[in-house]
Design a protein around this motif. Sequence first.
Motif, short mmCIF file in Angstrom:
data_model
loop_
_atom_site.label_atom_id
_atom_site.label_comp_id
_atom_site.label_asym_id
_atom_site.label_seq_id
_atom_site.Cartn_x
_atom_site.Cartn_y
_atom_site.Cartn_z
N TYR A 77 12.77 -7.04 -18.24
CA TYR A 77 14.14 -6.71 -17.87
C TYR A 77 14.97 -7.96 -17.59
O TYR A 77 16.18 -7.99 -17.79
CB TYR A 77 14.17 -5.79 -16.63
N GLU A 78 14.32 -9.01 -17.11
CA GLU A 78 15.03 -10.24 -16.76
C GLU A 78 15.23 -11.17 -17.94
O GLU A 78 15.98 -12.15 -17.84
CB GLU A 78 14.27 -10.99 -15.66
N ARG A 79 14.57 -10.90 -19.05
CA ARG A 79 14.64 -11.81 -20.18
C ARG A 79 16.01 -11.75 -20.86
O ARG A 79 16.50 -10.69 -21.20
CB ARG A 79 13.54 -11.48 -21.19
N ARG A 80 16.57 -12.90 -21.09
CA ARG A 80 17.90 -12.96 -21.69
C ARG A 80 17.82 -13.65 -23.05
O ARG A 80 16.85 -14.32 -23.38
CB ARG A 80 18.86 -13.70 -20.78
N ILE A 81 18.89 -13.52 -23.80
CA ILE A 81 18.97 -14.10 -25.14
C ILE A 81 20.41 -14.55 -25.38
O ILE A 81 21.35 -13.86 -25.00
CB ILE A 81 18.51 -13.08 -26.21
N THR A 82 20.56 -15.72 -25.98
CA THR A 82 21.89 -16.25 -26.30
C THR A 82 22.09 -16.19 -27.80
O THR A 82 21.32 -16.80 -28.56
CB THR A 82 22.04 -17.70 -25.81
N ILE A 83 23.10 -15.45 -28.24
CA ILE A 83 23.35 -15.22 -29.66
C ILE A 83 24.67 -15.87 -30.05
O ILE A 83 25.70 -15.64 -29.42
CB ILE A 83 23.41 -13.72 -29.98
N LEU A 84 24.64 -16.67 -31.11
CA LEU A 84 25.85 -17.26 -31.66
C LEU A 84 26.25 -16.45 -32.88
O LEU A 84 25.47 -16.30 -33.83
CB LEU A 84 25.60 -18.72 -32.05
N PHE A 85 27.45 -15.88 -32.88
CA PHE A 85 27.88 -15.05 -34.01
C PHE A 85 29.39 -15.16 -34.21
O PHE A 85 30.11 -15.67 -33.36
CB PHE A 85 27.48 -13.60 -33.78
N GLU A 86 29.82 -14.68 -35.37
CA GLU A 86 31.23 -14.72 -35.75
C GLU A 86 31.74 -13.29 -35.89
O GLU A 86 31.43 -12.62 -36.87
CB GLU A 86 31.41 -15.48 -37.06
N PRO A 87 32.51 -12.79 -34.93
CA PRO A 87 33.04 -11.43 -35.03
C PRO A 87 33.87 -11.24 -36.29
O PRO A 87 34.74 -12.06 -36.60
CB PRO A 87 33.93 -11.31 -33.77
N ASP A 88 33.53 -10.20 -37.04
CA ASP A 88 34.26 -9.89 -38.28
C ASP A 88 34.22 -11.03 -39.29
O ASP A 88 35.11 -11.17 -40.13
CB ASP A 88 35.73 -9.53 -37.98
N GLY A 89 33.20 -11.88 -39.18
CA GLY A 89 33.05 -12.97 -40.14
C GLY A 89 34.09 -14.06 -40.04
O GLY A 89 34.35 -14.78 -41.01
N LYS A 96 29.44 -17.43 -28.42
CA LYS A 96 28.07 -17.59 -27.92
C LYS A 96 27.92 -16.57 -26.80
O LYS A 96 28.50 -16.71 -25.73
CB LYS A 96 27.82 -19.01 -27.41
N ARG A 97 27.14 -15.53 -27.09
CA ARG A 97 27.03 -14.42 -26.13
C ARG A 97 25.68 -14.42 -25.43
O ARG A 97 24.63 -14.45 -26.07
CB ARG A 97 27.24 -13.08 -26.84
N LEU A 98 25.70 -14.38 -24.13
CA LEU A 98 24.49 -14.28 -23.32
C LEU A 98 24.30 -12.82 -22.92
O LEU A 98 25.18 -12.21 -22.33
CB LEU A 98 24.62 -15.15 -22.06
N THR A 99 23.14 -12.26 -23.28
CA THR A 99 22.88 -10.86 -22.99
C THR A 99 21.40 -10.65 -22.73
O THR A 99 20.62 -11.60 -22.71
CB THR A 99 23.37 -9.96 -24.16
N ARG A 100 21.01 -9.39 -22.50
CA ARG A 100 19.60 -9.07 -22.25
C ARG A 100 19.01 -8.31 -23.42
O ARG A 100 19.72 -7.61 -24.14
CB ARG A 100 19.47 -8.20 -20.99
N TRP A 101 17.70 -8.45 -23.59
CA TRP A 101 17.01 -7.71 -24.64
C TRP A 101 17.06 -6.21 -24.36
O TRP A 101 17.27 -5.41 -25.26
CB TRP A 101 15.55 -8.15 -24.73
N VAL A 102 16.79 -5.83 -23.10
CA VAL A 102 16.67 -4.40 -22.78
C VAL A 102 17.58 -4.03 -21.62
O VAL A 102 17.93 -4.88 -20.79
CB VAL A 102 15.22 -4.02 -22.42
N GLN A 103 17.99 -2.77 -21.59
CA GLN A 103 18.80 -2.31 -20.47
C GLN A 103 17.95 -1.68 -19.38
O GLN A 103 18.33 -1.66 -18.21
CB GLN A 103 19.87 -1.31 -20.95
N ASP A 104 16.79 -1.15 -19.74
CA ASP A 104 15.82 -0.73 -18.73
C ASP A 104 14.44 -0.63 -19.38
O ASP A 104 14.30 -0.54 -20.60
CB ASP A 104 16.20 0.60 -18.06
N VAL A 105 13.42 -0.69 -18.54
CA VAL A 105 12.05 -0.65 -19.02
C VAL A 105 11.18 0.07 -17.99
O VAL A 105 11.31 -0.17 -16.79
CB VAL A 105 11.52 -2.08 -19.31
#
Length: 277
Positions: A77-89, A96-105
């Motif tokens: 639940y505490e594990r995070r991931i940083t994703i670099l992406f281009e909205p709509d290309g 650069k979005r920081l988020t979590r893998w799961v919302q609950d476990v």
Amino acid sequence: MPKDLQVVKSNHIISASYRLSVIEQRIILCCIAQVCRDETITDEVLYSVRASDLAELCGTDMRRAYRDLAEAAERLYERRITILFEPDGKPRAARKRLTRWVQDVDYIEGEGRIELRFGKTILPFLTGLTEHFTRYQLSAVARMTSAHAIRLFELLAQYGSVGEREISLEQLQEWLQLEGNYSMFADLKRRVIEPAVAQVNEHSPLAVKWEQRKTGRKVTHLVFTFGPKKTTKAAAKGANTALTPAGMTDTEMAAYARPGETWEQLRARLRKAGTAA
């Protein structure tokens, strides 16, 4: 759990920055392999992994599988991931979005089973993929005991049709979240690179070689060259590996998949190409 499960990830996830232990990687990959990509998926869908599934898939004993699963449930639940992406290309709108893998476990003790829901932000990178994705068999990484080896395999599989990938040390350390560690290249080589390459060569369908490149006197880049291992038909049959029309396993064949192409379409196209050759 079927042994021929396929892992499909957006390349944004492959090149994301995160740190997961081996058991956490296995759980996440097992759940990703269960995602249905031909129907609408919401973040309410539960994905389940049993200790017995992990024991069978990864070749570990049941007692350890139960312990690892329970411990992973506490951390995931505490594990995070940083994703670099281009909205709509749109490159100028890169984020650069920081988020979590799961919302609950949940860990169900009496059943030795874990249930999780992927985070709402993660799901679009796992479903409805028609381009810029990487696909491979879960069994290709199931026996690896190094989280770095699993990440390295995915980074190479992303360039499967090229057979070579150059990665800067700075980028590799960011992807693996090693910033601040292994400041000496000799330590990074001994503790991360060499063990990871060894496991990819031992457990995956890829044969990998690597070399270092310098800028001035300092090592700044790694160059990996790789391709499918050469196996005889007898060896492949003895390993109970399903061969494609082109004489490759599904994992090897995935490198030649076109965006949005199903396995049936890919096999048919390779069979036709082989006949034409």
